[in-house]
Design a protein around this motif. Structure first.
Motif, mmCIF file in Angstrom:
data_model
loop_
_atom_site.group_PDB
_atom_site.id
_atom_site.type_symbol
_atom_site.label_atom_id
_atom_site.label_comp_id
_atom_site.label_asym_id
_atom_site.label_seq_id
_atom_site.Cartn_x
_atom_site.Cartn_y
_atom_site.Cartn_z
ATOM 1 N N THR A 122 58.043 72.567 10.108
ATOM 2 C CA THR A 122 56.820 71.623 9.937
ATOM 3 C C THR A 122 55.919 72.673 9.112
ATOM 4 N N LEU A 123 55.632 73.712 9.415
ATOM 5 C CA LEU A 123 54.965 74.581 8.533
ATOM 6 C C LEU A 123 55.320 74.866 7.230
ATOM 7 N N SER A 124 56.609 75.057 7.001
ATOM 8 C CA SER A 124 57.156 75.110 5.662
ATOM 9 C C SER A 124 56.658 73.964 4.868
ATOM 10 N N GLY A 125 57.072 72.722 5.333
ATOM 11 C CA GLY A 125 56.629 71.461 4.779
ATOM 12 C C GLY A 125 55.263 71.394 4.654
ATOM 13 N N SER A 126 54.282 71.724 5.605
ATOM 14 C CA SER A 126 52.808 71.919 5.173
ATOM 15 C C SER A 126 52.569 72.830 4.234
ATOM 16 N N LEU A 127 53.156 74.069 4.036
ATOM 17 C CA LEU A 127 52.693 74.960 3.135
ATOM 18 C C LEU A 127 53.249 74.583 1.584
ATOM 19 N N PHE A 128 54.439 73.839 1.595
ATOM 20 C CA PHE A 128 54.889 73.372 0.361
ATOM 21 C C PHE A 128 53.718 72.210 -0.156
ATOM 22 N N ASN A 129 53.139 71.395 0.649
ATOM 23 C CA ASN A 129 52.250 70.279 0.411
ATOM 24 C C ASN A 129 50.924 71.117 -0.326
ATOM 25 N N ILE A 130 50.485 71.964 0.465
ATOM 26 C CA ILE A 130 49.259 72.665 0.144
ATOM 27 C C ILE A 130 49.437 73.274 -1.307
ATOM 28 N N VAL A 131 50.441 74.100 -1.456
ATOM 29 C CA VAL A 131 50.677 74.908 -2.745
ATOM 30 C C VAL A 131 50.842 73.854 -3.922
ATOM 31 N N PHE A 132 51.690 72.844 -3.742
ATOM 32 C CA PHE A 132 51.810 71.532 -4.683
ATOM 33 C C PHE A 132 50.864 70.712 -4.940
ATOM 34 N N ASP A 133 49.968 70.748 -3.786
ATOM 35 C CA ASP A 133 48.693 69.719 -3.984
ATOM 36 C C ASP A 133 47.819 70.341 -5.248
ATOM 37 N N TYR A 134 47.699 71.845 -5.176
ATOM 38 C CA TYR A 134 47.001 72.548 -6.195
ATOM 39 C C TYR A 134 47.766 72.287 -7.365
ATOM 40 N N ILE A 135 49.071 72.647 -7.564
ATOM 41 C CA ILE A 135 49.761 72.669 -8.723
ATOM 42 C C ILE A 135 49.643 71.259 -9.586
ATOM 43 N N PHE A 136 49.965 70.187 -8.625
ATOM 44 C CA PHE A 136 50.056 68.949 -9.338
ATOM 45 C C PHE A 136 48.693 68.350 -9.913
ATOM 46 N N MET A 137 47.716 68.993 -8.796
ATOM 47 C CA MET A 137 46.429 68.241 -9.413
ATOM 48 C C MET A 137 45.773 68.845 -10.284
ATOM 49 N N PHE A 138 45.732 70.225 -10.453
ATOM 50 C CA PHE A 138 44.841 70.861 -11.580
ATOM 51 C C PHE A 138 45.644 71.494 -12.542
ATOM 52 N N PRO A 139 46.627 72.329 -12.404
ATOM 53 C CA PRO A 139 47.204 72.844 -13.583
ATOM 54 C C PRO A 139 48.110 71.867 -14.381
ATOM 55 N N MET A 140 48.765 70.961 -13.474
ATOM 56 C CA MET A 140 49.300 69.686 -14.300
ATOM 57 C C MET A 140 48.604 68.734 -14.585
ATOM 58 N N GLY A 141 47.096 68.497 -13.784
ATOM 59 C CA GLY A 141 46.288 67.561 -14.181
ATOM 60 C C GLY A 141 46.726 65.928 -13.793
ATOM 61 N N LEU A 142 47.284 66.028 -12.626
ATOM 62 C CA LEU A 142 47.904 64.681 -12.201
ATOM 63 C C LEU A 142 46.783 63.711 -11.386
ATOM 64 N N GLY A 143 45.623 64.845 -10.885
ATOM 65 C CA GLY A 143 44.794 64.109 -10.132
ATOM 66 C C GLY A 143 45.273 63.643 -8.748
ATOM 67 N N LEU A 144 44.657 62.569 -8.207
ATOM 68 C CA LEU A 144 44.953 61.948 -6.891
ATOM 69 C C LEU A 144 46.787 61.578 -6.749
ATOM 70 N N PRO A 145 47.107 61.123 -7.918
ATOM 71 C CA PRO A 145 48.620 60.755 -7.616
ATOM 72 C C PRO A 145 49.349 62.234 -7.769
ATOM 73 N N GLY A 146 48.984 63.139 -7.957
ATOM 74 C CA GLY A 146 49.708 64.552 -7.865
ATOM 75 C C GLY A 146 49.512 64.867 -6.368
ATOM 76 N N ALA A 147 48.428 64.712 -5.645
ATOM 77 C CA ALA A 147 48.070 64.933 -4.291
ATOM 78 C C ALA A 147 49.140 64.109 -3.247
#
Length: 432
Positions: free
Chosen positions: A160-185
């Motif tokens: 559970t913690l690993s899945g959550s950490l993955f989500n938090i890290v890739f939330d940032y990566i997908f939304m901001f550096p990659m510019g995907l916005g809400l679909p990235g989240a």
């Protein structure tokens, strides 16, 4: 290891796991608030009932099947493992309608939930993506519940913690550096249960594992037997969706999108609190079910007393934290610096969280009744606190006290449910 030490181990690890899930929801909300402001939080809050419905089905299948497995295994029934594969098959089948909705009508769903054209346009991609991954959310619930009940709560927590950490890290990566916005989240959230299941899967390769995948046609009979014991998980999750939907429509009438955004802040912190109490109840469940299966009624009741004491202590700590830090908590999701949003959210947090002084007790009692195969009592408590009482209180109190009435309705509903909790626990003690 003494019963109290075993309880502490199971409950603490499960609380940490549940906290991981709720924290990624908080992170999701934070990143969305930074990317899209109050409208982004409104989109997320309108989508929460859909999440709740998916999680409700997964929780019912996972908690119910795993509880039935634990009871039968403690009685030496060699067919207990059948509930595992059956739950997985039903998760896929029940996930198909969500996938179809994601493909064909995400905009329609958002409009039904109260979104105006601007909100629908902003949330279309987000809604579509998480609906398409619905079966994975359900399967994650099932796998974690069985791994926990098969003697590896630490692995379930780590997954559970690993899945959550993955989500938090890739939330940032997908939304901001990659510019995907809400679909990235949404994409990061959708991928996180897959990570969790992959980590849990190492349990199946251990010699001591009591789980095995034995392909069979889906059984409606096994599903019904599981759902009887998983109803508290279902109602607990679906009630959040019902409550959110009702609150959203009431708040739209009272304060518009800003009111819904304020409730989005309160609801996200409430998810953390509820996760803590659900974690405590679900962590104790395999131990209580094992005692019940061995006819150790005294042991089961000792675990109930530990659970109630845990709930009261946690509730006191939570309310203290919210009372003193409501303004900073609200500010986390107020990227636009709206004074009205800050006022609504901080006041809402302080009033709403009073209800957790009783909610923890009610959640613990419902989990106990489910774990000892008393599904009727567990269902009544869950449906009362999660839907009937809180909807009635919200409609009545909002008419009398407007927004303060909405914030008070949670505590009022828990008070009414607490009276039923006393009745069912006393009746169970007399009939055991």
């Amino acid at each position: 290891m003494t019963q109290t030490k075993t309880y502490t181990k199971y409950v603490s690890q499960n609380i940490l796991g549940q906290l991981g899930v709720s924290c990624y929801i908080l992170a999701d909300t934070f990143f969305i608030s930074q990317a899209a402001g109050a409208d982004g939080i409104t989109v997320l809050n309108l989508c929460l009932p859909l999440y709740n419905l998916i999680f409700a089905v997964g929780s019912m299948l996972g908690l119910g099947s795993a509880t039935r497995f634990a009871i039968l295994r403690s009685q030496g029934d060699g067919r207990a493992h059948r509930y595992f594969f059956n739950a997985l098959v039903w998760a896929v089948l029940l996930g198909l309608p969500f996938m179809a909705a994601g493909l064909l009508g995400p905009g329609t769903l958002l409009r039904w939930m109260g979104g105006d054209p601007q909100i629908v346009a902003l949330g279309l991609g987000y809604t579509q993506i998480f609906l398409l991954f619905a079966p994975f959310f359900m399967i994650n619930y099932i796998v974690q519940a069985f791994v926990r009940n098969d003697g590896e709560p630490a692995l379930a927590m780590a997954a559970t913690l690993s899945g959550s950490l993955f989500n938090i890290v890739f939330d940032y990566i997908f939304m901001f550096p990659m510019g995907l916005g809400l679909p990235g989240a949404a994409l990061a959230t959708a991928a996180s249960p897959i990570v969790s299941v992959l980590i849990c899967s190492r349990h199946f390769f251990k010699k001591e594992s009591g789980l095995r995948l034995e392909p069979r046609l889906p059984s409606a009979r096994l599903l019904a037997q599981s759902c009887q014991l998983g109803v508290t998980g279902f109602v607990g999750e679906i009630s959040s969706g019902v409550t959110t939907t009702v609150f959203n429509f009431l708040l739209l009438g009272l304060a518009g999108n800003l009111g819904v955004a304020a409730y989005g802040v309160v609801a996200n912190f409430a998810l953390v609190a509820t996760a803590i109490f659900n974690g405590a109840a679900q962590g104790a469940q395999p131990l209580i079910s094992d005692c019940y299966g061995r006819r150790d009624i005294a042991g089961a009741r000792h675990l109930l007393r530990l659970g109630l004491a845990t709930a009261l202590v946690l509730a006191g700590l939570l309310y203290g934290a919210v009372f003193f830090f409501a303004e900073p908590m609200a500010a986390l999701f107020n990227s636009e610096g709206s004074a009205q949003l800050a006022e609504y959210a901080a006041r809402g947090l302080r009033i709403y969280f009073v209800g957790y002084l009783l909610a923890g007790v009610n959640i613990t009692a419902a989990g106990y009744l489910s774990a000892i195969d008393r599904p009727a009592g567990a269902f009544v408590l869950s449906i009362c606190r999660g839907a009937v009482a809180i909807v009635g209180c919200a409609v009545l109190l909002s008419a009398l006290f407007e927004m303060d009435g909405i914030w008070c309705s949670f505590g009022a509903a828990e008070l009414l449910t607490g009276l039923l909790t006393l009745y069912f626990l006393r009746r169970e003690k007399k009939t055991a």
